[in-house]
Design a protein around this motif. Structure first.
Motif, PDB file in Angstrom:
ATOM      1  N   PHE A 153      52.706  34.808  52.041  1.00 36.68           N
ATOM      2  CA  PHE A 153      52.298  36.091  52.637  1.00 36.68           C
ATOM      3  C   PHE A 153      52.777  37.267  51.795  1.00 36.68           C
ATOM      4  O   PHE A 153      51.997  38.187  51.522  1.00 36.68           O
ATOM      5  CB  PHE A 153      52.812  36.200  54.070  1.00 36.68           C
ATOM      6  CG  PHE A 153      52.182  35.236  55.039  1.00 36.68           C
ATOM      7  CD1 PHE A 153      50.799  35.219  55.225  1.00 36.68           C
ATOM      8  CD2 PHE A 153      52.944  34.347  55.777  1.00 36.68           C
ATOM      9  CE1 PHE A 153      50.205  34.340  56.132  1.00 36.68           C
ATOM     10  CE2 PHE A 153      52.361  33.464  56.679  1.00 36.68           C
ATOM     11  CZ  PHE A 153      50.992  33.457  56.857  1.00 36.68           C
ATOM     12  N   PRO A 154      54.052  37.297  51.375  1.00 34.63           N
ATOM     13  CA  PRO A 154      54.481  38.408  50.515  1.00 34.63           C
ATOM     14  C   PRO A 154      53.662  38.507  49.230  1.00 34.63           C
ATOM     15  O   PRO A 154      53.357  39.614  48.773  1.00 34.63           O
ATOM     16  CB  PRO A 154      55.962  38.079  50.232  1.00 34.63           C
ATOM     17  CG  PRO A 154      56.402  37.339  51.466  1.00 34.63           C
ATOM     18  CD  PRO A 154      55.205  36.502  51.846  1.00 34.63           C
ATOM     19  N   LEU A 159      50.689  42.347  46.439  1.00 33.59           N
ATOM     20  CA  LEU A 159      49.539  42.651  45.577  1.00 33.59           C
ATOM     21  C   LEU A 159      48.591  43.636  46.263  1.00 33.59           C
ATOM     22  O   LEU A 159      48.026  44.515  45.621  1.00 33.59           O
ATOM     23  CB  LEU A 159      48.805  41.353  45.206  1.00 33.59           C
ATOM     24  CG  LEU A 159      49.595  40.412  44.277  1.00 33.59           C
ATOM     25  CD1 LEU A 159      48.836  39.106  44.053  1.00 33.59           C
ATOM     26  CD2 LEU A 159      49.888  41.085  42.924  1.00 33.59           C
ATOM     27  N   ALA A 160      48.457  43.525  47.576  1.00 37.82           N
ATOM     28  CA  ALA A 160      47.542  44.417  48.306  1.00 37.82           C
ATOM     29  C   ALA A 160      48.086  45.826  48.432  1.00 37.82           C
ATOM     30  O   ALA A 160      47.307  46.789  48.489  1.00 37.82           O
ATOM     31  CB  ALA A 160      47.266  43.837  49.703  1.00 37.82           C
ATOM     32  N   VAL A 268      44.146  39.004  39.235  1.00 35.88           N
ATOM     33  CA  VAL A 268      43.833  39.883  40.364  1.00 35.88           C
ATOM     34  C   VAL A 268      42.439  40.448  40.152  1.00 35.88           C
ATOM     35  O   VAL A 268      42.164  41.027  39.096  1.00 35.88           O
ATOM     36  CB  VAL A 268      44.866  41.033  40.501  1.00 35.88           C
ATOM     37  CG1 VAL A 268      44.518  41.908  41.697  1.00 35.88           C
ATOM     38  CG2 VAL A 268      46.272  40.472  40.637  1.00 35.88           C
ATOM     39  N   GLU A 269      41.571  40.260  41.136  1.00 33.55           N
ATOM     40  CA  GLU A 269      40.195  40.739  41.025  1.00 33.55           C
ATOM     41  C   GLU A 269      39.921  41.773  42.102  1.00 33.55           C
ATOM     42  O   GLU A 269      40.135  41.498  43.289  1.00 33.55           O
ATOM     43  CB  GLU A 269      39.214  39.565  41.206  1.00 33.55           C
ATOM     44  CG  GLU A 269      39.324  38.491  40.141  1.00 33.55           C
ATOM     45  CD  GLU A 269      38.283  37.389  40.322  1.00 33.55           C
ATOM     46  OE1 GLU A 269      38.103  36.578  39.386  1.00 33.55           O
ATOM     47  OE2 GLU A 269      37.646  37.347  41.397  1.00 33.55           O
ATOM     48  N   LEU A 270      39.435  42.926  41.684  1.00 33.94           N
ATOM     49  CA  LEU A 270      38.988  43.932  42.642  1.00 33.94           C
ATOM     50  C   LEU A 270      37.503  43.713  42.889  1.00 33.94           C
ATOM     51  O   LEU A 270      36.720  43.703  41.932  1.00 33.94           O
ATOM     52  CB  LEU A 270      39.234  45.332  42.083  1.00 33.94           C
ATOM     53  CG  LEU A 270      40.706  45.667  41.782  1.00 33.94           C
ATOM     54  CD1 LEU A 270      40.817  47.019  41.074  1.00 33.94           C
ATOM     55  CD2 LEU A 270      41.520  45.678  43.072  1.00 33.94           C
ATOM     56  N   VAL A 271      37.125  43.512  44.141  1.00 38.10           N
ATOM     57  CA  VAL A 271      35.723  43.191  44.425  1.00 38.10           C
ATOM     58  C   VAL A 271      35.113  44.178  45.405  1.00 38.10           C
ATOM     59  O   VAL A 271      35.810  44.801  46.203  1.00 38.10           O
ATOM     60  CB  VAL A 271      35.579  41.746  44.961  1.00 38.10           C
ATOM     61  CG1 VAL A 271      35.848  40.731  43.850  1.00 38.10           C
ATOM     62  CG2 VAL A 271      36.485  41.496  46.155  1.00 38.10           C
ATOM     63  N   PHE A 302      41.924  44.227  51.881  1.00 43.80           N
ATOM     64  CA  PHE A 302      41.792  42.818  52.238  1.00 43.80           C
ATOM     65  C   PHE A 302      42.146  41.987  51.012  1.00 43.80           C
ATOM     66  O   PHE A 302      41.590  42.195  49.931  1.00 43.80           O
ATOM     67  CB  PHE A 302      40.359  42.512  52.694  1.00 43.80           C
ATOM     68  CG  PHE A 302      39.941  43.349  53.873  1.00 43.80           C
ATOM     69  CD1 PHE A 302      40.288  42.970  55.160  1.00 43.80           C
ATOM     70  CD2 PHE A 302      39.217  44.530  53.706  1.00 43.80           C
ATOM     71  CE1 PHE A 302      39.931  43.747  56.256  1.00 43.80           C
ATOM     72  CE2 PHE A 302      38.855  45.315  54.793  1.00 43.80           C
ATOM     73  CZ  PHE A 302      39.210  44.928  56.069  1.00 43.80           C
ATOM     74  N   ALA A 303      43.084  41.069  51.202  1.00 47.70           N
ATOM     75  CA  ALA A 303      43.555  40.254  50.084  1.00 47.70           C
ATOM     76  C   ALA A 303      43.363  38.791  50.417  1.00 47.70           C
ATOM     77  O   ALA A 303      43.832  38.313  51.455  1.00 47.70           O
ATOM     78  CB  ALA A 303      45.032  40.528  49.820  1.00 47.70           C
ATOM     79  N   ALA A 304      42.670  38.062  49.547  1.00 48.55           N
ATOM     80  CA  ALA A 304      42.453  36.631  49.749  1.00 48.55           C
ATOM     81  C   ALA A 304      43.123  35.849  48.637  1.00 48.55           C
ATOM     82  O   ALA A 304      42.925  36.140  47.455  1.00 48.55           O
ATOM     83  CB  ALA A 304      40.951  36.320  49.771  1.00 48.55           C
ATOM     84  N   ILE A 305      43.920  34.869  49.048  1.00 45.65           N
ATOM     85  CA  ILE A 305      44.506  33.932  48.084  1.00 45.65           C
ATOM     86  C   ILE A 305      44.410  32.518  48.659  1.00 45.65           C
ATOM     87  O   ILE A 305      44.115  32.333  49.834  1.00 45.65           O
ATOM     88  CB  ILE A 305      45.997  34.239  47.778  1.00 45.65           C
ATOM     89  CG1 ILE A 305      46.853  34.106  49.052  1.00 45.65           C
ATOM     90  CG2 ILE A 305      46.171  35.595  47.145  1.00 45.65           C
ATOM     91  CD1 ILE A 305      48.360  34.160  48.786  1.00 45.65           C
ATOM     92  N   ASP A 306      44.665  31.548  47.796  1.00 47.88           N
ATOM     93  CA  ASP A 306      44.896  30.191  48.274  1.00 47.88           C
ATOM     94  C   ASP A 306      46.409  30.060  48.449  1.00 47.88           C
ATOM     95  O   ASP A 306      47.162  30.177  47.476  1.00 47.88           O
ATOM     96  CB  ASP A 306      44.362  29.165  47.254  1.00 47.88           C
ATOM     97  CG  ASP A 306      44.462  27.738  47.759  1.00 47.88           C
ATOM     98  OD1 ASP A 306      45.516  27.375  48.338  1.00 47.88           O
ATOM     99  OD2 ASP A 306      43.511  26.975  47.561  1.00 47.88           O
ATOM    100  N   ASN A 307      46.833  29.822  49.681  1.00 47.46           N
ATOM    101  CA  ASN A 307      48.273  29.826  49.942  1.00 47.46           C
ATOM    102  C   ASN A 307      49.026  28.772  49.137  1.00 47.46           C
ATOM    103  O   ASN A 307      50.187  28.966  48.790  1.00 47.46           O
ATOM    104  CB  ASN A 307      48.561  29.632  51.440  1.00 47.46           C
ATOM    105  CG  ASN A 307      47.908  28.396  52.012  1.00 47.46           C
ATOM    106  OD1 ASN A 307      46.685  28.259  51.942  1.00 47.46           O
ATOM    107  ND2 ASN A 307      48.687  27.480  52.563  1.00 47.46           N
TER     108      ASN A 307
END
Lengths: 333, 333, 333, 333
Positions: A153-154, A159-160, A268-271, A302-307
């Motif tokens: 989560f951090p 990053l967000a 890091v991708e800005l979309v 909104f930040a999406a990652i694979d945990n």
């Protein structure tokens, strides 16, 4: 150019989701060699039997500090919080560089750690530990000897929000995560029947990632900020989405701040559209979508990652690459 | 006590999820008789063939305003937004009491409706329409002739926040919903492969339930409040969880306010643990968990409903019960 | 007509999925009164806290054979196989009619039971036990004092194949089941991450429901038949689909045989299209689709049930209704 | 050893799941260069916008037969059945080697094709087409110019049964597949709400993969065999499990036959435990588990593949490798 020298890497605690994936990534890395995998509960079992979709035909062994460190350059330690510190200290004593996946070296302040976790068993190492978020601490990570790999989560939260940190008056972080984040432990909460067709908040007001988020937002410039953070358990296995709602102290060039922060970041991708967690599954990427809301004057991120990847194991490889002097993206892109 | 008289009820637009469930609930209600089910696209098909888990062996017919209203007391209209108003007007002209599931009569201000939706085709009915949230408008609903059934998100949002409304300085509503909320339309977004193992925000900054939430929070006492609201699509079919993060203008007895508001409500439950949406699946219940956070001084309210039940169709029956003079809980508890 | 007399019913072992649902169904039954719920592991916990979607606010108690049987007419015992027999015997001694959900009294032959399960601790009761499939043993169930509730797979298999039994030369039964069939036990196999996006055969060649299926097909007229049976674990919670592929000894009027067997059965539906398990979720129904295949001359029978309902707990109520003299469908339709 | 020469590859029909994955695999292949991606419906859209988890930033174009074939060595055609043949013919005329993912060149007998599909528009090419299952036709595939990529079910079925083919008296194939096998088309059947918590048989007695399975089992030595085949739709996206129940004409060394067939195959794994489809997700592997059942004297074979990988697109790359003279496993292991 000459090929870089190989490094030998031990994965201690490879029977959990994070350790097993770390072993797979080490095994597939062109410059790393997996020297061993250890586990307390699954000694003698093959990793590819425990996780049939992983292809590492190595037997899990009980950790033998002397034998498993001989000729080994680095270790990834995937132990539970509280249990990691002593093993990390022992590995450091034997000269290994260590990426610790637990929380034991993430919080700089020992008292805060002990308030949220347990008594610290290797506090003397806290000062030398580097927080393993390369987008924030790249310089310190190059050559670091002990890296505290961030919580999932951090990772996404910092990053967000780091590009806004100095301007934040208030922030609400609503997190959605898959079940793998809860680990392999079979409990009522991870039982399929409890999770399918369900969504539930948990750790309300007391999740251990809170002080870590506050610490790192402060390090990024936030003053007096206590972030609101609530995770929710979703019926999916891997993937984490953070929806952040920020109130700014004063107007700023929000999109410019994100461009400046991440234009050259490889992961890091800005979309333009809100990301789904499947967009980044099985990758070291963090996808960010930033919306400045004219109705409420808030900034939504909104930040999406694979945990299990950027949130844990592939980020550990990213850190190892920096620590060992390899190109940062090797083996994870 | 004498048994109440029966009422005959038409469901117009019964081939969608909401209309079909309304037909099932009417069919199983002890004092309601399902007089007919209509559909434009599925004329001639049996409802229990279209939805094999529903047990209503009635054939969908094209709406014939005269034939389908003869001897009929009330109608539930489950048409898309914009398309409902004219049919509602026609049914009202023929003397039927109407519960409209669309948004066409929810917004009291015609200009706001037309800003967020389309031109209104029956604006003369707006003044007489009652907002169908019994926990807020019970008195007006008794004997009402036209009821605007609330949106699913506003239902949960208003129940979660109305007890605090006069004290709200700011509120963030992060909503999680299953796919049935998007309706039966087969699109890229509702395709199984798009949804499984995924979670995605949508309607960011422009969801049509926003003005409805603001209107009803203002009606409950909020002043100058523009709520932040973002829905997220989850891999589940029915169920909706709203996580609300409220900043109060001044200290107040939060738990007391919720007790006072809901102690006698048959369908609102205050619970000690954060609710999961499965706790209320297939019921007319709204489960609320209230947390006053000492770290941030915010109030968290988590509200779980079934979007097709309390969020739509069983709430329509609750409204019909009030409109027709039956005990409010009949047929839905 | 006079209302039937009430019966008081104990549910022993109500903390598992099957026992809890049995308690809910008893609680909602017009002529049954839930006298108590017991559990060894969850003593002192409320049933509606353990299962928030169930609405039975009764506290689980440790079974006290004397206190819990006083003034009680019948019991549903939901214990694990092997553990049930002794408690069933004790309840029978105290005069209660018993529906046993375990396998302990399903196999008529003690040696077969002991080969597949454990030593039998109440073999003297085997002769008096009736196999609780009302569609096959209705007459014997009326007034029976001990009923062995069938396994979920045998329920569907026997309903699917009994009309063909005397003609079967060979049969392959490929079963698909949700995770609730594996019970509440939290294990690697029931962990969400193991199940989602997966499907796996299990118990290959050695599932304990095999002898039960063979016994009941023989009772229905099959001679020398050993059915092939393989279950598969699917990512769903409730629901069971059996795909049966039968080779007949000689031509017969297949559809006629099914019509004859089930035309008047309240809970067996012959349908024209292959059923999905959602069609029967939360019901006591078994949906059968019969296809006579011209290419292979086999008969395909697809049977869908809810493993927790017709496969277990609502079938127990159906049996109780027959045992206690109530209309068979009461409380479950 | 010298690096092999590069080949340029067009993917025609890249907006579907299979074509898009083929484009991704070509793009990541060390010796293939993706020359273009075409689509009729999504012209002008970027592939990585249509499929955000794919990382191919190439724009979909309308197929221009001259421009898109200039300097191009090979094509993968991912068109619907019936629509592919003409385009394949046109690409062959321009000298490209072609892997056709449709069924148009799989059935050697034109009449059988036309019975199950439509009139054939390029029957003259049937004789030269090679059935693209390398484990069966490796020699013919080396240097082939037109390859008919097998259907996903036949791929798993033939791999599961070919070693037994000459001995088969009867076989039942019960297939379980995820939704991606149904393609990107948004329909009632692929809607999330239709699929989740459900399992349904489909194509009962009339699935188009039947004649393909029969043809290839006959080619492997079966005589007079008509296989029973029934697919079932499961709530998962990728993955396919075939449970095969075979009756042999006479005793044989079953395990020996499988060892002999697959000991040296890079993509077929014989495993001791029943496989789950997640074990092979995102790989070109087929996992087989063989059980000789002492109770019924049948042979059970369970075959797990990823329907989009070994079942379609990665098998197309495996075929391309053979056709173009590369090592067979390049780019897919």
């Amino acid at each position: 150019m000459a090929e870089p020298a190989l490094s030998r890497v031990l994965v201690a605690g490879a029977s959990g989701y994070a350790g097993a994936l770390a072993a797979v990534l080490v095994d597939g890395h062109p410059y790393l060699e997996l020297s061993g995998v250890t586990s307390r509960s699954y000694t003698g079992q093959r990793l590819d039997e425990l996780f049939p979709h992983h292809r590492v035909p190595m037997v899990l062994e009980e950790l033998d500090l002397d034998r498993h460190t001989e000729g080994v350059d680095a270790a990834i330690v995937a132990y539970p919080h509280g249990a990691a510190a002593q093993t990390v200290a022992a590995l450091r004593e034997r000269g290994l560089k260590v990426v610790d996946l637990s929380a034991d070296f993430r919080l700089r302040d020992r008292a805060t750690y002990e308030e949220w976790y347990v008594d610290h068993t290797a506090p003397e190492l806290l000062d030398g530990a580097v927080y393993g978020l390369p987008e924030r601490y790249r310089a310190e990570l190059r050559g670091a000897e002990l890296v505290a790999n961030p919580g999932c989560f951090p990772t996404a939260a910092i990053l967000a929000l780091a590009p806004l940190a100095g301007h934040l008056a208030d922030v609400v972080i609503d997190a959605k995560t898959g079940v793998s984040g809860a680990g392999r432990g079979a409990t009522d909460k991870t039982h399929f029947v409890s999770v399918t067709e369900n969504v539930t908040p948990y750790g309300v007001g007391r999740h251990r990632h809170m002080p870590e988020i506050d610490q790192e937002l402060a390090a990024a410039g936030a003053t007096g900020l206590v972030a609101t953070f609530t995770p929710h358990l979703l019926p999916l296995d891997q993937g984490e989405l953070l929806s952040c709602y920020a109130t700014l102290r004063e107007p700023m060039d929000v999109h410019g701040a994100f461009e400046a922060a991440y234009a050259h970041e490889p992961f890091v991708e800005l979309v333009d559209r809100p990301p789904g967690v499947r967009d980044v599954r099985g990758t070291n990427l963090c996808r960010l979508h930033v919306h400045v809301d004219p109705r409420t004057h808030k900034v939504f991120v909104f930040a999406a990652i694979d945990n299990l990847w950027k949130g844990t194991s592939s980020q550990a490889i990213q850190n190892l690459n920096l620590m060992l002097g390899y190109e940062e993206t090797t083996g994870i892109s």
